[in-house]
Design an enzyme around this catalytic site. Sequence first.
Site, PDB file in Angstrom:
ATOM      1  N   TYR A  37       0.851  -1.199   0.000  1.00 27.34           N
ATOM      2  CA  TYR A  37       0.000   0.000   0.000  1.00 27.34           C
ATOM      3  C   TYR A  37       0.879   1.239   0.000  1.00 27.34           C
ATOM      4  O   TYR A  37       2.066   1.197   0.348  1.00 27.34           O
ATOM      5  CB  TYR A  37      -0.957  -0.002   1.192  1.00 27.34           C
ATOM      6  CG  TYR A  37      -0.343   0.340   2.527  1.00 27.34           C
ATOM      7  CD1 TYR A  37      -0.236   1.662   2.971  1.00 27.34           C
ATOM      8  CD2 TYR A  37       0.129  -0.670   3.369  1.00 27.34           C
ATOM      9  CE1 TYR A  37       0.312   1.968   4.208  1.00 27.34           C
ATOM     10  CE2 TYR A  37       0.684  -0.372   4.605  1.00 27.34           C
ATOM     11  CZ  TYR A  37       0.771   0.950   5.019  1.00 27.34           C
ATOM     12  OH  TYR A  37       1.327   1.249   6.233  1.00 27.34           O
ATOM     13  N   CYS A  38       0.274   2.356  -0.413  1.00 25.59           N
ATOM     14  CA  CYS A  38       1.004   3.629  -0.407  1.00 25.59           C
ATOM     15  C   CYS A  38       0.049   4.738  -0.002  1.00 25.59           C
ATOM     16  O   CYS A  38      -0.740   4.570   0.921  1.00 25.59           O
ATOM     17  CB  CYS A  38       1.677   3.883  -1.759  1.00 25.59           C
ATOM     18  SG  CYS A  38       0.571   3.939  -3.189  1.00 25.59           S
TER      19      CYS A  38
END
Length: 214
Positions: free
Chosen positions: A172-173
Amino acid sequence: MNKTLELNHLADIAKAIGHPHRLALLQQLFIREYSVEELSELTELSITNTSQHLQHLKKVGLVLTRRQGKNIIYRIGDGPIANILAELRNFLSFQNNEIKTLIYNGIHYPKQLEGVSIAELIEKLEDGAYLLDVRSKEDYQAGHIPGAVNIPCEELNAHLAELPKSTQIITYCGGRFCVLSINAVALLKQYGFEVCRVPDGFPGWQAAGLSISS
């Protein structure tokens, strides 16, 4: 709430975010708190202009403030603000197919767009999935999903040996405005890792009201 008042309030919120500079400020505040001066530098706006835009956002609750000595510190407001911006992004993508174009021209792996929802992420973590935060170290330290391991996307290639081959990796970012997790998935798939991403990223986790580590 009276229907007319409700619609007026919705219109005020829409008007408040209806400027690219304000959207840029919100994007920065999803990362962590900032002073006006810091936001001015990050967005390349004058301090006066930055302050004016922040006041519009504060008026409708999209940003909140606290005092730190002589400085006023801004942070993202309470509530599902990330969802509002994500849905705007979804509508833009629906109109111009922007995401598919980005993948085709830059990465050439359309399946990197596929991902899991926040609810699916929770289930996969309970089943032992490996959670990988590919944002910068500074963003990770400011707040991250509990249990996530941080390897910035640009350093990922040098840390492949540290990643599990027998466990699913979920990256994820910074959410739908961020392509770091897309790039991470593309890289890891090249080396045979079982990997997927969380399109809503950290903002989606925040919007769901789940606990955050720092």
